[in-house]
Write a protein that holds these residues in place. Structure first.
Motif, PDB file in Angstrom:
ATOM      1  N   GLY A  62      -3.885  -0.646 -11.985  1.00  0.00           N
ATOM      2  CA  GLY A  62      -3.530  -2.201 -12.253  1.00  0.00           C
ATOM      3  C   GLY A  62      -2.087  -2.360 -12.857  1.00  0.00           C
ATOM      4  N   LYS A  63      -1.299  -1.199 -13.065  1.00  0.00           N
ATOM      5  CA  LYS A  63      -0.001  -1.214 -13.458  1.00  0.00           C
ATOM      6  C   LYS A  63       0.941  -1.041 -12.274  1.00  0.00           C
ATOM      7  N   THR A  64       2.127  -2.078 -12.457  1.00  0.00           N
ATOM      8  CA  THR A  64       2.870  -1.959 -11.305  1.00  0.00           C
ATOM      9  C   THR A  64       4.216  -1.112 -11.966  1.00  0.00           C
ATOM     10  N   ILE A  65       4.854  -0.450 -10.973  1.00  0.00           N
ATOM     11  CA  ILE A  65       6.084   0.068 -11.336  1.00  0.00           C
ATOM     12  C   ILE A  65       7.156  -0.958 -11.226  1.00  0.00           C
ATOM     13  N   ARG A  66       8.077  -1.060 -12.400  1.00  0.00           N
ATOM     14  CA  ARG A  66       9.077  -1.950 -12.588  1.00  0.00           C
ATOM     15  C   ARG A  66      10.231  -1.225 -11.781  1.00  0.00           C
ATOM     16  N   LYS A  67      10.811  -2.097 -10.897  1.00  0.00           N
ATOM     17  CA  LYS A  67      12.095  -1.465 -10.106  1.00  0.00           C
ATOM     18  C   LYS A  67      13.276  -1.885 -10.812  1.00  0.00           C
ATOM     19  N   THR A  68      14.181  -0.906 -10.978  1.00  0.00           N
ATOM     20  CA  THR A  68      15.588  -1.384 -11.675  1.00  0.00           C
ATOM     21  C   THR A  68      16.475  -2.003 -10.904  1.00  0.00           C
ATOM     22  N   VAL A  69      17.135  -3.074 -11.662  1.00  0.00           N
ATOM     23  CA  VAL A  69      18.089  -3.813 -10.869  1.00  0.00           C
ATOM     24  C   VAL A  69      19.385  -2.933 -11.132  1.00  0.00           C
ATOM     25  N   PRO A  70      20.028  -2.974  -9.844  1.00  0.00           N
ATOM     26  CA  PRO A  70      21.453  -2.383  -9.992  1.00  0.00           C
ATOM     27  C   PRO A  70      22.345  -3.019 -10.826  1.00  0.00           C
ATOM     28  N   PRO A  71      23.253  -2.675 -11.639  1.00  0.00           N
ATOM     29  CA  PRO A  71      24.132  -3.563 -12.362  1.00  0.00           C
ATOM     30  C   PRO A  71      25.223  -4.223 -11.403  1.00  0.00           C
ATOM     31  N   ALA A  72      25.392  -5.481 -11.813  1.00  0.00           N
ATOM     32  CA  ALA A  72      26.116  -6.380 -10.872  1.00  0.00           C
ATOM     33  C   ALA A  72      27.574  -5.752 -10.686  1.00  0.00           C
ATOM     34  N   ALA A  73      28.248  -6.076  -9.694  1.00  0.00           N
ATOM     35  CA  ALA A  73      29.522  -5.500  -9.151  1.00  0.00           C
ATOM     36  C   ALA A  73      30.369  -6.179  -9.985  1.00  0.00           C
ATOM     37  N   PRO A  74      31.756  -5.561 -10.154  1.00  0.00           N
ATOM     38  CA  PRO A  74      32.705  -6.285 -11.063  1.00  0.00           C
ATOM     39  C   PRO A  74      33.055  -7.585 -10.503  1.00  0.00           C
ATOM     40  N   ALA A  75      33.133  -7.885  -9.085  1.00  0.00           N
ATOM     41  CA  ALA A  75      33.600  -9.194  -8.590  1.00  0.00           C
ATOM     42  C   ALA A  75      32.709 -10.197  -8.914  1.00  0.00           C
ATOM     43  N   GLU A  76      31.345  -9.580  -8.760  1.00  0.00           N
ATOM     44  CA  GLU A  76      30.391 -10.684  -8.964  1.00  0.00           C
ATOM     45  C   GLU A  76      30.193 -11.226 -10.279  1.00  0.00           C
ATOM     46  N   ARG A  77      30.212 -10.277 -11.161  1.00  0.00           N
ATOM     47  CA  ARG A  77      30.762 -10.580 -12.795  1.00  0.00           C
ATOM     48  C   ARG A  77      31.553 -11.584 -12.848  1.00  0.00           C
ATOM     49  N   ASP A  78      32.668 -11.503 -12.199  1.00  0.00           N
ATOM     50  CA  ASP A  78      33.783 -12.331 -12.198  1.00  0.00           C
ATOM     51  C   ASP A  78      33.563 -13.701 -11.863  1.00  0.00           C
TER      52      ASP A  78
END
Length: 54
Positions: free
Chosen positions: A4-20
């Motif tokens: 009944g538990k699902t595994i959480r997938k980790t989200v990769p950190p945003a690229a610097p250009a995306e953060r900008d």
């Protein structure tokens, strides 16, 4: 793993250009909000000056 538990997938950190891009978008939204607030304050002042309550 427990049933009944699902595994959480980790989200990769945003690229610097995306953060900008996100930061620039946030800045533009803030500017738009500031302009709208100033416009509303000016309209309120005009209403107080030219339409006084009796």
């Amino acid at each position: 793993m427990m049933p009944g538990k699902t595994i959480r997938k980790t989200v990769p950190p945003a690229a610097p250009a995306e953060r900008d891009v996100v930061a620039e978008c946030a800045l533009e939204l803030r500017r738009i909000g500031d302009k709208a607030d100033l416009r509303q304050r000016i309209l309120n002042l005009i209403m107080k000056l030219f339409c006084p309550k009796t």
